[in-house]
Motif scaffolding. Structure first.
Motif, PDB file in Angstrom:
ATOM      1  N   PRO A  65     -32.274  50.006 -23.706  1.00 34.78           N
ATOM      2  CA  PRO A  65     -32.662  48.700 -23.171  1.00 34.78           C
ATOM      3  C   PRO A  65     -31.490  47.726 -23.151  1.00 34.78           C
ATOM      4  CG  PRO A  65     -33.477  48.966 -25.416  1.00 34.78           C
ATOM      5  CD  PRO A  65     -32.911  50.295 -25.009  1.00 34.78           C
ATOM      6  N   THR A  66     -31.523  46.784 -22.238  1.00 38.05           N
ATOM      7  CA  THR A  66     -30.501  45.748 -22.141  1.00 38.05           C
ATOM      8  C   THR A  66     -30.943  44.458 -22.831  1.00 38.05           C
ATOM      9  OG1 THR A  66     -31.374  45.073 -19.988  1.00 38.05           O
ATOM     10  CG2 THR A  66     -29.576  46.685 -19.996  1.00 38.05           C
ATOM     11  N   GLU A  67     -32.194  44.400 -23.240  1.00 35.46           N
ATOM     12  CA  GLU A  67     -32.750  43.283 -24.011  1.00 35.46           C
ATOM     13  C   GLU A  67     -33.645  43.893 -25.070  1.00 35.46           C
ATOM     14  OE1 GLU A  67     -35.698  39.400 -23.332  1.00 35.46           O
ATOM     15  OE2 GLU A  67     -34.598  40.274 -21.643  1.00 35.46           O
ATOM     16  N   PRO A  68     -33.720  43.317 -26.268  1.00 38.57           N
ATOM     17  CA  PRO A  68     -34.550  43.924 -27.315  1.00 38.57           C
ATOM     18  C   PRO A  68     -35.985  44.182 -26.852  1.00 38.57           C
ATOM     19  CG  PRO A  68     -33.199  42.190 -28.249  1.00 38.57           C
ATOM     20  CD  PRO A  68     -32.999  42.120 -26.755  1.00 38.57           C
ATOM     21  N   LEU A  69     -36.449  45.386 -27.133  1.00 40.84           N
ATOM     22  CA  LEU A  69     -37.830  45.774 -26.837  1.00 40.84           C
ATOM     23  C   LEU A  69     -38.623  45.571 -28.120  1.00 40.84           C
ATOM     24  CD1 LEU A  69     -40.070  47.123 -25.175  1.00 40.84           C
ATOM     25  CD2 LEU A  69     -39.111  49.338 -25.845  1.00 40.84           C
ATOM     26  N   VAL A  70     -39.391  44.490 -28.175  1.00 41.03           N
ATOM     27  CA  VAL A  70     -40.039  44.063 -29.414  1.00 41.03           C
ATOM     28  C   VAL A  70     -41.545  44.061 -29.250  1.00 41.03           C
ATOM     29  CG1 VAL A  70     -40.131  42.257 -31.177  1.00 41.03           C
ATOM     30  CG2 VAL A  70     -38.062  42.544 -29.804  1.00 41.03           C
ATOM     31  N   PHE A  71     -42.243  44.532 -30.283  1.00 45.69           N
ATOM     32  CA  PHE A  71     -43.692  44.398 -30.324  1.00 45.69           C
ATOM     33  C   PHE A  71     -44.097  44.032 -31.738  1.00 45.69           C
ATOM     34  CE2 PHE A  71     -42.393  48.762 -30.749  1.00 45.69           C
ATOM     35  CZ  PHE A  71     -43.111  49.254 -31.825  1.00 45.69           C
ATOM     36  N   LEU A  72     -45.347  43.603 -31.916  1.00 43.58           N
ATOM     37  CA  LEU A  72     -45.826  43.109 -33.202  1.00 43.58           C
ATOM     38  C   LEU A  72     -46.707  44.135 -33.895  1.00 43.58           C
ATOM     39  CD1 LEU A  72     -46.769  39.435 -32.220  1.00 43.58           C
ATOM     40  CD2 LEU A  72     -44.608  40.289 -33.126  1.00 43.58           C
ATOM     41  N   LYS A  73     -46.775  44.016 -35.220  1.00 37.84           N
ATOM     42  CA  LYS A  73     -47.586  44.925 -36.007  1.00 37.84           C
ATOM     43  C   LYS A  73     -48.550  44.140 -36.890  1.00 37.84           C
ATOM     44  CE  LYS A  73     -45.836  48.560 -37.885  1.00 37.84           C
ATOM     45  NZ  LYS A  73     -46.525  49.620 -37.109  1.00 37.84           N
ATOM     46  N   GLY A  74     -49.761  44.692 -37.054  1.00 40.47           N
ATOM     47  CA  GLY A  74     -50.775  44.073 -37.899  1.00 40.47           C
ATOM     48  C   GLY A  74     -50.593  44.415 -39.368  1.00 40.47           C
ATOM     49  N   PRO A  75     -51.150  43.613 -40.289  1.00 38.81           N
ATOM     50  CA  PRO A  75     -50.924  43.792 -41.723  1.00 38.81           C
ATOM     51  C   PRO A  75     -51.522  45.059 -42.311  1.00 38.81           C
ATOM     52  CG  PRO A  75     -52.561  42.083 -41.328  1.00 38.81           C
ATOM     53  CD  PRO A  75     -51.978  42.412 -39.999  1.00 38.81           C
ATOM     54  N   HIS A  76     -52.579  45.603 -41.716  1.00 40.25           N
ATOM     55  CA  HIS A  76     -53.240  46.769 -42.306  1.00 40.25           C
ATOM     56  C   HIS A  76     -52.515  48.080 -42.012  1.00 40.25           C
ATOM     57  CE1 HIS A  76     -56.643  44.689 -44.017  1.00 40.25           C
ATOM     58  NE2 HIS A  76     -56.763  44.005 -42.900  1.00 40.25           N
ATOM     59  N   THR A  77     -51.453  48.007 -41.221  1.00 38.19           N
ATOM     60  CA  THR A  77     -50.659  49.221 -41.026  1.00 38.19           C
ATOM     61  C   THR A  77     -49.842  49.556 -42.270  1.00 38.19           C
ATOM     62  OG1 THR A  77     -48.765  48.014 -40.126  1.00 38.19           O
ATOM     63  CG2 THR A  77     -50.419  48.732 -38.561  1.00 38.19           C
ATOM     64  N   PHE A  78     -49.599  48.571 -43.133  1.00 32.73           N
ATOM     65  CA  PHE A  78     -48.638  48.744 -44.221  1.00 32.73           C
ATOM     66  C   PHE A  78     -49.272  49.288 -45.495  1.00 32.73           C
ATOM     67  CE2 PHE A  78     -46.820  45.602 -41.383  1.00 32.73           C
ATOM     68  CZ  PHE A  78     -45.558  46.144 -41.182  1.00 32.73           C
ATOM     69  N   ILE A  79     -48.592  50.269 -46.082  1.00 30.98           N
ATOM     70  CA  ILE A  79     -48.969  50.838 -47.368  1.00 30.98           C
ATOM     71  C   ILE A  79     -47.704  50.984 -48.200  1.00 30.98           C
ATOM     72  CG2 ILE A  79     -51.040  52.037 -46.567  1.00 30.98           C
ATOM     73  CD1 ILE A  79     -49.336  54.594 -46.365  1.00 30.98           C
ATOM     74  N   GLY A  80     -47.882  51.307 -49.486  1.00 31.01           N
ATOM     75  CA  GLY A  80     -46.745  51.364 -50.387  1.00 31.01           C
ATOM     76  C   GLY A  80     -46.196  52.765 -50.607  1.00 31.01           C
ATOM     77  N   HIS A  81     -45.184  52.813 -51.448  1.00 27.13           N
ATOM     78  CA  HIS A  81     -44.529  54.044 -51.893  1.00 27.13           C
ATOM     79  C   HIS A  81     -45.554  54.995 -52.508  1.00 27.13           C
ATOM     80  CE1 HIS A  81     -41.452  56.538 -53.721  1.00 27.13           C
ATOM     81  NE2 HIS A  81     -41.675  56.114 -54.938  1.00 27.13           N
TER      82      HIS A  81
END
Length: 262
Positions: A65-81
């Protein structure tokens, strides 16, 4: 300094790493196997970068890409080690993605690249799984590809920015069941950390606790139920994750066990 958030004996604690142990705020020291690891940061707005390594774009048969390809993520996608990630039964292509995660430390608006690092609190490791069966278009990512619950392990540590003198020259590696399957360097990012902070802050305000996932290099391999996936970044940490199937999550829900996404 390395910081963590963990659950221990029914309470959530902030902790630091001391001599290979976790030192809780009340002074107790415990081993990493005595706790449940949580994401080291409670995410606010999370920005994810697509195709930010030229070799990865080539691997997927797309132009960089010639410009950053950015999208957002929701909080429930995240888990720990050491947590489990759910692999949907209908998924054919579920790829890990080892990524350097940049954590914003203070409000940032219209920041120039030369000042960008002053706004970084620290860094952690993310494994941003992509379920490519659900992809509509690489330049318009489908929410189902990158926003499924439990599909972004992050941690174990938040490492202070001052302890990482050159975040743009760190080695990234991924191991599946002990086999090295991915290796790259942050120096090969198309858009650097300062460039990303300048770009994002040029049109919106970044806040404390916001996270930028900076993309992944080439070397993607499909994962299967039961696989142990280890993503590590030089100087930041080693993040362990296991792939689980739908049935194990359904059993937990029936038994009333806390979801690993919490």
């Amino acid at each position: 300094m390395k910081h963590a958030r963990v659950a221990y004996l029914g309470a959530i604690h902030n902790a630091i790493e001391v001599d290979g142990l976790l030192k809780l705020e009340d002074g107790r020291k415990v081993s990493e196997h005595e706790v449940v690891w949580l994401p080291p940061v409670q995410p606010r707005t999370v920005f994810a970068l697509g195709l930010n390594y030229a070799d990865h774009a080539k691997e997927l048969a797309f132009k960089a890409p010639t410009e950053p390809l950015v999208f957002l993520k929701g909080p429930h996608t995240f888990i720990g080690h050491r947590a489990q990630t759910r692999r949907p039964a209908d998924a054919t292509y579920m790829h890990y993605e080892c990524e350097l995660a940049v954590v914003i430390g203070r409000t940032a608006r219209k920041v120039k690249q030369m000042d960008a690092y002053h706004y970084v609190a620290g860094y952690t490791v993310a494994n941003d799984y992509a379920i490519r069966d659900y992809l509509e278009n690489y330049y318009r990512p489908n929410l189902k590809v990158k926003n499924r619950d439990t599909c972004t392990p992050i941690g174990p540590w938040l490492v202070d920015a001052k302890d990482i003198p050159d975040p743009m020259n760190l080695t990234l590696r991924t191991y599946v069941n002990g086999k090295l399957t991915q290796e790259g360097s942050t120096k090969d990012m198309i858009f650097s950390i300062p460039a990303l902070i300048e770009y994002l802050s040029s049109f919106m305000t970044l806040n404390t606790g916001d996270i930028i996932l900076t993309g992944t290099p080439e070397g993607l391999v499909n994962t299967a139920v039961g696989d142990e996936v280890v993503t590590e970044i030089e100087g930041i940490g080693r993040l362990v994750n296991t792939i689980a199937d739908d049935s194990s999550f359904q059993i937990r829900a029936q038994e009333g066990t806390v979801s690993p996404s919490l």
